[in-house]
Design a protein around this motif. Structure first.
Motif, short mmCIF file in Angstrom:
data_model
loop_
_atom_site.label_atom_id
_atom_site.label_comp_id
_atom_site.label_asym_id
_atom_site.label_seq_id
_atom_site.Cartn_x
_atom_site.Cartn_y
_atom_site.Cartn_z
N PRO A 126 6.60 -15.85 -43.03
CA PRO A 126 5.82 -14.89 -43.83
C PRO A 126 6.55 -13.54 -43.85
O PRO A 126 7.10 -13.11 -42.83
N VAL A 127 6.56 -12.87 -45.00
CA VAL A 127 7.37 -11.67 -45.14
C VAL A 127 6.93 -10.52 -44.23
O VAL A 127 7.72 -9.61 -43.95
N ALA A 128 5.70 -10.56 -43.75
CA ALA A 128 5.25 -9.49 -42.85
C ALA A 128 5.69 -9.72 -41.41
O ALA A 128 5.60 -8.81 -40.59
N TYR A 129 6.17 -10.92 -41.10
CA TYR A 129 6.65 -11.20 -39.74
C TYR A 129 7.77 -10.24 -39.36
O TYR A 129 8.57 -9.82 -40.19
N ASN A 130 7.79 -9.90 -38.07
CA ASN A 130 8.80 -9.02 -37.49
C ASN A 130 8.72 -7.59 -38.00
O ASN A 130 9.68 -6.84 -37.92
N ARG A 131 7.55 -7.25 -38.50
CA ARG A 131 7.23 -5.87 -38.86
C ARG A 131 6.00 -5.46 -38.05
O ARG A 131 5.13 -6.28 -37.79
N VAL A 132 5.95 -4.21 -37.68
CA VAL A 132 4.82 -3.71 -36.90
C VAL A 132 3.99 -2.78 -37.76
O VAL A 132 4.47 -2.21 -38.74
N ALA A 133 2.72 -2.62 -37.37
CA ALA A 133 1.84 -1.75 -38.14
C ALA A 133 0.85 -1.06 -37.21
O ALA A 133 0.49 -1.58 -36.15
N GLY A 134 0.43 0.13 -37.63
CA GLY A 134 -0.57 0.88 -36.90
C GLY A 134 -1.46 1.64 -37.87
O GLY A 134 -1.22 1.64 -39.09
N VAL A 135 -2.49 2.30 -37.33
CA VAL A 135 -3.53 2.90 -38.17
C VAL A 135 -3.82 4.33 -37.72
O VAL A 135 -3.95 4.60 -36.52
N VAL A 136 -3.95 5.21 -38.69
CA VAL A 136 -4.37 6.60 -38.48
C VAL A 136 -5.68 6.80 -39.23
O VAL A 136 -5.79 6.41 -40.40
N VAL A 137 -6.67 7.43 -38.57
CA VAL A 137 -7.98 7.62 -39.20
C VAL A 137 -8.44 9.06 -38.99
O VAL A 137 -8.31 9.62 -37.90
N THR A 138 -8.99 9.66 -40.04
CA THR A 138 -9.64 10.96 -39.92
C THR A 138 -11.03 10.86 -40.54
O THR A 138 -11.35 9.92 -41.26
N GLY A 139 -11.85 11.86 -40.26
CA GLY A 139 -13.18 11.89 -40.85
C GLY A 139 -14.10 12.79 -40.08
O GLY A 139 -13.98 12.90 -38.86
#
Length: 200
Positions: free
Chosen positions: A109-122
């Motif tokens: 899958p093309v997303a393999y070997n990629r990392v991700a994270g999340v930023v949230v405000t509110g």
């Protein structure tokens, strides 16, 4: 190493974005360590609804899709509205759903070997819910989510001031954001050296 920040604010440019301001802390930390960081404010683009990579004439998602595939690190940044991710974040995730059926030249899958994270405000509660919703979707798509790959800012339940108008809580959000950047980069480097392989 490249990173892409997708800012899912509801505010069109050039209106100041609280979400962009906090995401810039993470981006800055990554840049300090030699990562090439770029960003996109999704609301400025014509992103058609749907779950396809290319929705045809006028759809500007394909360019974002290419930028995701050109990066090893993805940061999704969203405000909290009614305790949930923004509608823009939901549309971005829906378009990323098409990546589930896309594979690289080794059948992964093309997303393999990629990392991700999340930023949230509110200026309302719900940040952990937003983090879990976005992180869960990104993991479904195939991204690796490191431990503590998030940061957020809010002042508790009920309405209140915005991030750009209030200093309270910033030190914690910034420190957590820098740790987030370090964790994203550490796992991205590990995956580049020992990538996940296609499964049976």
């Amino acid at each position: 190493m490249k990173a892409l920040v997708i800012n899912c604010t509801l505010k069109v440019s050039p209106e100041p974005s609280n979400t962009e301001a906090l995401a810039s802390v993470v981006a800055g930390r990554l840049a300090e360590q030699g990562v090439e960081v770029s960003s996109v404010r999704a609301v400025d683009l014509k992103i058609a609804p749907g779950v396809v990579t290319d929705a045809g004439d006028g759809d500007e998602w394909p360019e974002v899709h290419e930028r995701i595939l050109d990066s090893q690190i993805l940061v999704m940044a969203s405000p909290t509205w009614l305790g949930r991710p923004s509608s823009v974040a939901q549309r971005v995730l829906e378009r990323m759903d098409a990546m589930l059926s896309e594979t690289d030249d080794q059948g992964r899958p093309v997303a393999y070997n990629r990392v991700a994270g999340v930023v949230v405000t509110g200026n309302e509660d719900g940040a952990h819910h937003v983090i879990s919703e976005i992180s869960g979707a990104l993991a479904d798509i195939g991204f690796t989510i490191p431990g503590q790959a998030w940061t957020y800012w809010h002042l508790g339940p009920g309405p209140g001031p915005d991030y750009l108008d209030e200093q309270k809580g910033r030190d914690w959000a910034h420190s957590t954001g820098r740790t987030m950047a370090d964790n994203l980069l550490g796992v991205a480097r590990a995956l580049s050296e020992r990538p996940l392989q296609a499964t049976g």
